[in-house]
Write a protein that holds these residues in place. Structure first.
Motif, PDB file in Angstrom:
ATOM      1  N   ILE A  18      35.918 105.374  29.495  1.00  0.00           N
ATOM      2  CA  ILE A  18      36.945 104.947  30.444  1.00  0.00           C
ATOM      3  C   ILE A  18      36.327 103.890  31.354  1.00  0.00           C
ATOM      4  CG2 ILE A  18      38.397 105.692  32.381  1.00  0.00           C
ATOM      5  CD1 ILE A  18      38.537 108.457  30.947  1.00  0.00           C
ATOM      6  N   GLY A  19      36.988 102.734  31.431  1.00  0.00           N
ATOM      7  CA  GLY A  19      36.492 101.645  32.262  1.00  0.00           C
ATOM      8  C   GLY A  19      35.299 100.922  31.669  1.00  0.00           C
TER       9      GLY A  19
ATOM     10  N   ASN B 173      27.672 109.786  35.788  1.00  0.00           N
ATOM     11  CA  ASN B 173      28.807 110.239  34.975  1.00  0.00           C
ATOM     12  C   ASN B 173      29.386 109.123  34.112  1.00  0.00           C
ATOM     13  OD1 ASN B 173      29.493 113.122  35.850  1.00  0.00           O
ATOM     14  ND2 ASN B 173      29.172 112.053  37.788  1.00  0.00           N
ATOM     15  N   THR B 174      29.682 109.476  32.869  1.00  0.00           N
ATOM     16  CA  THR B 174      30.408 108.590  31.964  1.00  0.00           C
ATOM     17  C   THR B 174      31.522 109.421  31.344  1.00  0.00           C
ATOM     18  OG1 THR B 174      28.368 107.393  31.465  1.00  0.00           O
ATOM     19  CG2 THR B 174      30.243 107.024  30.002  1.00  0.00           C
ATOM     20  N   ASP B 175      32.757 108.977  31.506  1.00  0.00           N
ATOM     21  CA  ASP B 175      33.913 109.685  30.947  1.00  0.00           C
ATOM     22  C   ASP B 175      34.394 108.968  29.698  1.00  0.00           C
ATOM     23  OD1 ASP B 175      34.131 111.710  32.941  1.00  0.00           O
ATOM     24  OD2 ASP B 175      34.986 110.224  34.303  1.00  0.00           O
ATOM     25  N   PHE B 176      34.692 109.751  28.672  1.00  0.00           N
ATOM     26  CA  PHE B 176      35.228 109.235  27.416  1.00  0.00           C
ATOM     27  C   PHE B 176      36.644 109.762  27.246  1.00  0.00           C
ATOM     28  CE2 PHE B 176      30.687 109.053  27.066  1.00  0.00           C
ATOM     29  CZ  PHE B 176      30.432 107.897  26.347  1.00  0.00           C
TER      30      PHE B 176
ATOM     31  N   VAL C 200      35.987 113.711  27.785  1.00  0.00           N
ATOM     32  CA  VAL C 200      34.664 114.315  27.646  1.00  0.00           C
ATOM     33  C   VAL C 200      33.803 113.620  28.689  1.00  0.00           C
ATOM     34  CG1 VAL C 200      32.675 114.720  26.154  1.00  0.00           C
ATOM     35  CG2 VAL C 200      34.987 114.764  25.179  1.00  0.00           C
ATOM     36  N   ASN C 201      33.228 114.404  29.600  1.00  0.00           N
ATOM     37  CA  ASN C 201      32.378 113.862  30.658  1.00  0.00           C
ATOM     38  C   ASN C 201      30.926 114.127  30.295  1.00  0.00           C
ATOM     39  OD1 ASN C 201      30.797 114.955  33.363  1.00  0.00           O
ATOM     40  ND2 ASN C 201      31.840 113.000  33.649  1.00  0.00           N
ATOM     41  N   VAL C 202      30.121 113.075  30.332  1.00  0.00           N
ATOM     42  CA  VAL C 202      28.686 113.191  30.098  1.00  0.00           C
ATOM     43  C   VAL C 202      27.983 112.765  31.375  1.00  0.00           C
ATOM     44  CG1 VAL C 202      26.724 112.468  28.691  1.00  0.00           C
ATOM     45  CG2 VAL C 202      28.997 112.649  27.652  1.00  0.00           C
TER      46      VAL C 202
ATOM     47  N   VAL D 281      24.538 106.556  25.173  1.00  0.00           N
ATOM     48  CA  VAL D 281      25.304 107.768  24.921  1.00  0.00           C
ATOM     49  C   VAL D 281      26.626 107.407  24.258  1.00  0.00           C
ATOM     50  CG1 VAL D 281      26.407 107.819  27.216  1.00  0.00           C
ATOM     51  CG2 VAL D 281      26.090 109.956  25.931  1.00  0.00           C
ATOM     52  N   SER D 282      27.054 108.265  23.333  1.00  0.00           N
ATOM     53  CA  SER D 282      28.364 108.108  22.700  1.00  0.00           C
ATOM     54  C   SER D 282      28.925 109.481  22.416  1.00  0.00           C
ATOM     55  CB  SER D 282      28.257 107.298  21.396  1.00  0.00           C
ATOM     56  OG  SER D 282      27.442 107.985  20.467  1.00  0.00           O
ATOM     57  N   VAL D 283      30.245 109.537  22.252  1.00  0.00           N
ATOM     58  CA  VAL D 283      30.938 110.785  21.939  1.00  0.00           C
ATOM     59  C   VAL D 283      31.855 110.540  20.771  1.00  0.00           C
ATOM     60  CG1 VAL D 283      32.534 112.544  22.812  1.00  0.00           C
ATOM     61  CG2 VAL D 283      30.831 111.528  24.353  1.00  0.00           C
TER      62      VAL D 283
END
Length: 166
Positions: A46-47, A70-73, A141-143, A160-162
């Motif tokens: 996201i973003g 935080n990184t949100d997917f 999914v929050n990492v 990082v990837s999801v």
């Protein structure tokens, strides 16, 4: 078929037979690998800049300024499983404090991962696959990579990837 064959080699005295070791080794690999995933696709951050793999450097704790931990997917459809890939982008061995959450449309979440993962340069670790939660609709999914309890991790870089899998 493999299980039936393994059962046939088990006796009250133990496991025996010419193929015992290779069959046991194969069974362990199959069990460790888990179920085959029919189809996986990368989730988009996201973003983000339009790429599914995000590269960041762990920033200092955000007591004075905001951190970038935080990184949100975005999850745009239903998946049965989720897989998270973390790769060190640092030039030396590093400890990455990582936490992963599934976030749901009802504003609840569940933590899937909470650990300090040590990685060598360019080493990759895959978390999961983790099953979707029945009765819940996942929308993110929050990492989180970074922690106030691990200030020594500041400055290390990672990718990082999801993936969502059916």
């Amino acid at each position: 078929m493999l299980c039936a064959r393994l059962r046939s080699t088990v006796t009250p005295q133990g496991i025996s037979g010419r193929w015992t070791a290779p069959l046991v080794a194969a069974a362990v690999l199959v069990l460790q690998a888990g179920p085959a995933l029919a189809s996986c696709q990368f989730l988009m951050p996201i973003g983000g800049g339009g790429e599914p793999v995000v590269q960041k450097r762990i920033s200092p704790d955000g007591l004075v300024r905001r951190n970038n931990w935080n990184t949100d997917f975005a999850v745009d459809r239903n998946f049965s499983r989720y897989r998270i890939t973390l790769q060190s982008a640092s030039t030396e061995r590093a400890v990455f404090p990582i936490a992963v959450f599934l976030r749901f449309t009802d504003n609840t979440d569940i933590r899937l991962v909470n650990e300090n993962r040590t990685l060598e340069p360019n080493q990759t670790h895959v978390f999961g696959p983790f099953p979707a939660v029945p009765g819940k609709r996942t929308n993110q999914v929050n990492v989180r990579v970074g922690a106030t309890t691990m200030p020594g991790s500041t400055g290390f870089s990672y990718r990082v990837s999801v993936e969502g899998c059916t």
